[in-house]
Design a protein around this motif. Structure first.
Motif, PDB file in Angstrom:
ATOM      1  N   LYS A  98       0.832  -1.194   0.000  1.00  0.00           N
ATOM      2  CA  LYS A  98       0.000   0.000   0.000  1.00  0.00           C
ATOM      3  C   LYS A  98       0.873   1.252   0.000  1.00  0.00           C
ATOM      4  N   ARG A  99       0.455   2.219  -0.786  1.00  0.00           N
ATOM      5  CA  ARG A  99       1.152   3.501  -0.773  1.00  0.00           C
ATOM      6  C   ARG A  99       0.650   4.301   0.421  1.00  0.00           C
ATOM      7  N   VAL A 100       1.571   4.788   1.198  1.00  0.00           N
ATOM      8  CA  VAL A 100       1.224   5.560   2.394  1.00  0.00           C
ATOM      9  C   VAL A 100       1.326   7.044   2.054  1.00  0.00           C
ATOM     10  N   TYR A 101       0.249   7.758   2.246  1.00  0.00           N
ATOM     11  CA  TYR A 101       0.258   9.199   1.979  1.00  0.00           C
ATOM     12  C   TYR A 101      -0.808   9.877   2.836  1.00  0.00           C
ATOM     13  N   GLN A 102      -0.638  11.178   3.028  1.00  0.00           N
ATOM     14  CA  GLN A 102      -1.609  11.933   3.800  1.00  0.00           C
ATOM     15  C   GLN A 102      -2.822  12.204   2.924  1.00  0.00           C
ATOM     16  N   ASN A 103      -3.959  11.658   3.318  1.00  0.00           N
ATOM     17  CA  ASN A 103      -5.168  11.751   2.506  1.00  0.00           C
ATOM     18  C   ASN A 103      -5.745  13.165   2.569  1.00  0.00           C
ATOM     19  N   ASN A 104      -5.906  13.782   1.411  1.00  0.00           N
ATOM     20  CA  ASN A 104      -6.448  15.145   1.347  1.00  0.00           C
ATOM     21  C   ASN A 104      -7.969  15.186   1.290  1.00  0.00           C
ATOM     22  N   GLY A 105      -8.614  14.046   1.167  1.00  0.00           N
ATOM     23  CA  GLY A 105     -10.069  14.025   1.086  1.00  0.00           C
ATOM     24  C   GLY A 105     -10.543  12.904   0.189  1.00  0.00           C
ATOM     25  N   ALA A 127      -5.856   8.555 -12.254  1.00  0.00           N
ATOM     26  CA  ALA A 127      -4.639   9.364 -12.354  1.00  0.00           C
ATOM     27  C   ALA A 127      -4.785  10.680 -11.602  1.00  0.00           C
ATOM     28  N   ILE A 128      -5.952  11.292 -11.700  1.00  0.00           N
ATOM     29  CA  ILE A 128      -6.201  12.554 -11.000  1.00  0.00           C
ATOM     30  C   ILE A 128      -6.175  12.340  -9.487  1.00  0.00           C
ATOM     31  N   ALA A 129      -6.848  11.295  -9.017  1.00  0.00           N
ATOM     32  CA  ALA A 129      -6.873  11.006  -7.571  1.00  0.00           C
ATOM     33  C   ALA A 129      -5.462  10.753  -7.050  1.00  0.00           C
ATOM     34  N   ARG A 130      -4.663  10.031  -7.820  1.00  0.00           N
ATOM     35  CA  ARG A 130      -3.268   9.765  -7.422  1.00  0.00           C
ATOM     36  C   ARG A 130      -2.474  11.059  -7.314  1.00  0.00           C
ATOM     37  N   TYR A 131      -2.647  11.930  -8.280  1.00  0.00           N
ATOM     38  CA  TYR A 131      -1.875  13.175  -8.303  1.00  0.00           C
ATOM     39  C   TYR A 131      -2.279  14.097  -7.154  1.00  0.00           C
ATOM     40  N   LEU A 132      -3.564  14.069  -6.766  1.00  0.00           N
ATOM     41  CA  LEU A 132      -4.057  14.951  -5.708  1.00  0.00           C
ATOM     42  C   LEU A 132      -3.917  14.345  -4.317  1.00  0.00           C
ATOM     43  N   ASN A 133      -3.448  13.098  -4.240  1.00  0.00           N
ATOM     44  CA  ASN A 133      -3.335  12.405  -2.949  1.00  0.00           C
ATOM     45  C   ASN A 133      -4.673  12.373  -2.207  1.00  0.00           C
ATOM     46  N   VAL A 134      -5.701  11.918  -2.913  1.00  0.00           N
ATOM     47  CA  VAL A 134      -7.018  11.762  -2.305  1.00  0.00           C
ATOM     48  C   VAL A 134      -7.441  10.302  -2.415  1.00  0.00           C
ATOM     49  N   THR A 135      -8.522   9.974  -1.736  1.00  0.00           N
ATOM     50  CA  THR A 135      -9.099   8.633  -1.809  1.00  0.00           C
ATOM     51  C   THR A 135     -10.203   8.621  -2.854  1.00  0.00           C
ATOM     52  N   LEU A 136     -10.128   7.685  -3.779  1.00  0.00           N
ATOM     53  CA  LEU A 136     -11.137   7.580  -4.833  1.00  0.00           C
ATOM     54  C   LEU A 136     -12.199   6.566  -4.422  1.00  0.00           C
ATOM     55  N   GLN A 206      -7.567  24.053  -8.843  1.00  0.00           N
ATOM     56  CA  GLN A 206      -8.982  24.367  -8.713  1.00  0.00           C
ATOM     57  C   GLN A 206      -9.789  23.336  -7.921  1.00  0.00           C
ATOM     58  N   VAL A 207      -9.486  22.066  -8.121  1.00  0.00           N
ATOM     59  CA  VAL A 207     -10.306  21.012  -7.498  1.00  0.00           C
ATOM     60  C   VAL A 207      -9.789  20.631  -6.115  1.00  0.00           C
ATOM     61  N   LEU A 208      -8.475  20.515  -5.959  1.00  0.00           N
ATOM     62  CA  LEU A 208      -7.924  20.102  -4.663  1.00  0.00           C
ATOM     63  C   LEU A 208      -8.330  21.030  -3.521  1.00  0.00           C
ATOM     64  N   PRO A 209      -8.275  22.375  -3.686  1.00  0.00           N
ATOM     65  CA  PRO A 209      -8.737  23.245  -2.587  1.00  0.00           C
ATOM     66  C   PRO A 209     -10.185  22.970  -2.186  1.00  0.00           C
ATOM     67  N   LEU A 210     -11.030  22.610  -3.157  1.00  0.00           N
ATOM     68  CA  LEU A 210     -12.426  22.295  -2.841  1.00  0.00           C
ATOM     69  C   LEU A 210     -12.528  20.996  -2.051  1.00  0.00           C
ATOM     70  N   ILE A 211     -11.698  20.024  -2.403  1.00  0.00           N
ATOM     71  CA  ILE A 211     -11.709  18.759  -1.661  1.00  0.00           C
ATOM     72  C   ILE A 211     -11.259  18.991  -0.223  1.00  0.00           C
ATOM     73  N   ARG A 212     -10.231  19.803  -0.040  1.00  0.00           N
ATOM     74  CA  ARG A 212      -9.756  20.091   1.319  1.00  0.00           C
ATOM     75  C   ARG A 212     -10.814  20.840   2.124  1.00  0.00           C
ATOM     76  N   LYS A 213     -11.584  21.678   1.453  1.00  0.00           N
ATOM     77  CA  LYS A 213     -12.601  22.472   2.153  1.00  0.00           C
ATOM     78  C   LYS A 213     -13.832  21.643   2.502  1.00  0.00           C
ATOM     79  N   TYR A 214     -14.311  20.844   1.534  1.00  0.00           N
ATOM     80  CA  TYR A 214     -15.571  20.122   1.729  1.00  0.00           C
ATOM     81  C   TYR A 214     -15.365  18.649   2.113  1.00  0.00           C
ATOM     82  N   LYS A 215     -14.131  18.173   2.100  1.00  0.00           N
ATOM     83  CA  LYS A 215     -13.784  16.779   2.413  1.00  0.00           C
ATOM     84  C   LYS A 215     -14.184  15.802   1.312  1.00  0.00           C
ATOM     85  N   VAL A 216     -15.346  16.055   0.676  1.00  0.00           N
ATOM     86  CA  VAL A 216     -15.808  15.197  -0.418  1.00  0.00           C
ATOM     87  C   VAL A 216     -16.225  16.078  -1.585  1.00  0.00           C
ATOM     88  N   VAL A 217     -15.709  15.770  -2.778  1.00  0.00           N
ATOM     89  CA  VAL A 217     -16.133  16.463  -3.998  1.00  0.00           C
ATOM     90  C   VAL A 217     -16.615  15.415  -4.997  1.00  0.00           C
TER      91      VAL A 217
END
Length: 513
Positions: A98-105, A127-136, A206-217
């Protein structure tokens, strides 16, 4: 002293009562032995049961492994796509770490379109989820399009393989954690359609700040939302990895695909013809060449019935001359003959119901009598029994998945229109070793056919012109056409994923893009 003696006498009476006194030693011993036997015997039975259960598990595991190995080795000529993919999974000793990373949302996506449009979109979203370090969250498939297929992701793709095979890149969950799921149910979620053909930097800014703000986009549109070119090399490679490895179809679909390919191989070479001459395509494109008055009216009514089909008034003949219409069955038969495609080859029709049925398929059936398909009105034989297709009825995406597998393994693949299936299959066949894929130049062909029908060309002249025009259109290695600021007109990434083909060296790839 008397008190002590009294206590000793009381103890002696108790011993005699339980048969443990000196005079009752034999009786006591027999009871003790019975007690021991009652304790020991069940333990021995438990041990025996454990040994038997362990043996059965080991034997079953060996049987499964031997069966899998037998499928991998298989008879000669078994489709390479299945054998290579199965062999790869069989040889993997353990799951990737498993890749260990700090989940941004969390990123939720709802795909739109047909199967192959959604397939490409899923690759982009990973690919987008990987680049943004989020959970898909496992993508939702389109159920409201023209095809109205109710299939879920797990009905078409092997969802567990999808999740585990990518665990070293991105965390994927089947659903949101309960706390966040409640928020979604209450409508507390940010939903948006991302901008088409965006660079990965758009999602970062544009999208990552929204994920950090709302937790889910939630992204409610996914078609062509990531640019074809100019993306980091790692992003392009991951798009390919998802497409070629992570997105495996369900065992049921793959097994049926194997059967179809085996049946075709038993009779020799076969060509897959992606004859995109179905009612929805003709209505959407406004192409009505060869249709009678009633059919033209029916197609027009259908086009106006779907508000998301923006173009309503269409000049069919002008569009056809510009090469923007799928070839008709008659034009297709003429083209295949001109290319000297052997008339005895099996032709698998990868399509739904051909509009016009027997009347429109007559010329193709006459030129290539060995027409085979999973479903076709004008048929010489049936590959599959109705009982084998009952689970696929009214599930167009699952049917398309079956056609996809057969298309990958065909000796020749010929699409009559450059839709999503044609493009994605083309790219996948390049990945499998640049397998022969004839990319028809429809604009040129319409002009050549017009001249031939007008008597301007003899048959030999017409055939020579068609062959010359397609010499470099056989799925061979080629640069991907890049047109800055006009992404719709350039080559689609998934039709020619150069970054994932030989040469695999990053600097070499960069030099030819």
């Amino acid at each position: 002293m008397c008190r002590i003696e009294g206590e000793m006498e009381e103890r002696e009476r108790r011993r005699r009562r339980w048969g443990l006194g000196l005079k009752g030693t034999a009786l006591g011993d027999s009871r003790v032995e019975k007690l021991k036997s009652c304790i020991v015997f069940p333990r021995s039975r438990v041990k025996l049961w454990i040994i038997r259960a362990t043996t059965m598990v080991l034997l079953w595991t060996c049987l499964v492994q031997l069966t899998t190995l037998g499928e991998l080795l298989g008879p000669s000529g078994w489709p390479c796509y299945f054998s290579h993919e199965s062999a790869a999974s069989f040889l993997v000793k353990s799951l990737p770490p498993k890749r260990v990373y700090q989940n941004n949302g969390y990123l939720m996506v709802s795909c739109n379109g047909g199967l192959n449009q959604m397939r490409a979109a899923i690759c982009d979203m990973v690919a987008i989820a990987r680049y943004l370090n989020v959970t898909l969250i496992v993508p939702k498939l389109d159920k409201t399009s023209f095809w109205a297929d109710p299939s879920e992701f797990q009905d078409i793709f092997d969802v567990d393989h999808f999740i585990t095979s990518l665990r070293d890149e991105v965390r994927i969950l089947k659903e949101l954690p309960p706390r966040l799921k409640r928020r979604v149910v209450l409508g507390m979620i940010y939903t948006m359609p991302p901008i088409s053909w965006s660079d990965i930097s758009y999602y970062q800014d544009q999208v990552l700040p929204l994920i950090r703000k709302y937790k889910v986009v939630h992204l409610n549109r996914t078609d062509a939302r990531l640019a074809n070119n100019g993306q980091p090399f790692e992003i392009q490679k991951l798009r390919c990895r998802v497409n070629f490895s992570a997105l495996k179809f369900t065992p049921q679909i793959e097994e049926l695909g194997k059967k179809v390919i085996r049946l075709l191989r038993q009779k020799g070479r076969f060509m897959v013809l992606h004859l995109r001459y179905e009612m929805d395509m003709l209505a959407f494109s406004g192409c009505s060449q060869g249709c009678n008055k009633e059919e033209v009216e029916e197609l027009t009514r259908m086009r106006y019935a779907y508000p998301w089909w923006k173009e309503k008034i269409i000049n069919s003949e002008l569009k056809r001359r510009d090469g923007l219409c799928p070839l008709t069955p008659e034009e297709t038969a003429l083209t295949l003959r001109a290319l000297d495609i052997d008339s005895s080859i099996q032709v698998y029709i990868a399509a739904g119901e051909i509009y016009g049925g027997t009347r429109r398929m007559a010329s193709l059936a006459a030129a290539y009598p060995n027409l085979v398909a999973r479903k076709l009105q004008v048929r010489k034989e049936t590959l599959l029994e109705p009982s084998e297709l009952r689970f696929f009825q009214n599930h167009s995406s699952q049917m398309a998945a079956l056609d996809y597998l057969v298309s990958l393994e065909s000796d020749i693949f010929v699409p009559t229109y450059d839709g999503n299936m044609a493009k994605v299959v083309e790219g996948h066949r390049r990945h499998l070793g640049f397998k022969k894929t004839i990319l028809l130049d429809r604009k040129l062909l319409v002009d050549l056919i017009y001249q031939y029908n007008a008597g301007s060309f003899t048959w030999n002249e017409f055939s020579a012109a068609v062959k010359e025009a397609h010499t470099e259109r056989m799925g061979n290695p080629a640069k991907r056409l890049v047109i800055p600021d006009r992404p719709k007109e350039e080559d689609y990434f998934y039709s020619n994923p150069l970054e994932c083909l030989e040469p695999s060296n990053e600097s070499e790839i960069s030099s030819i893009i």
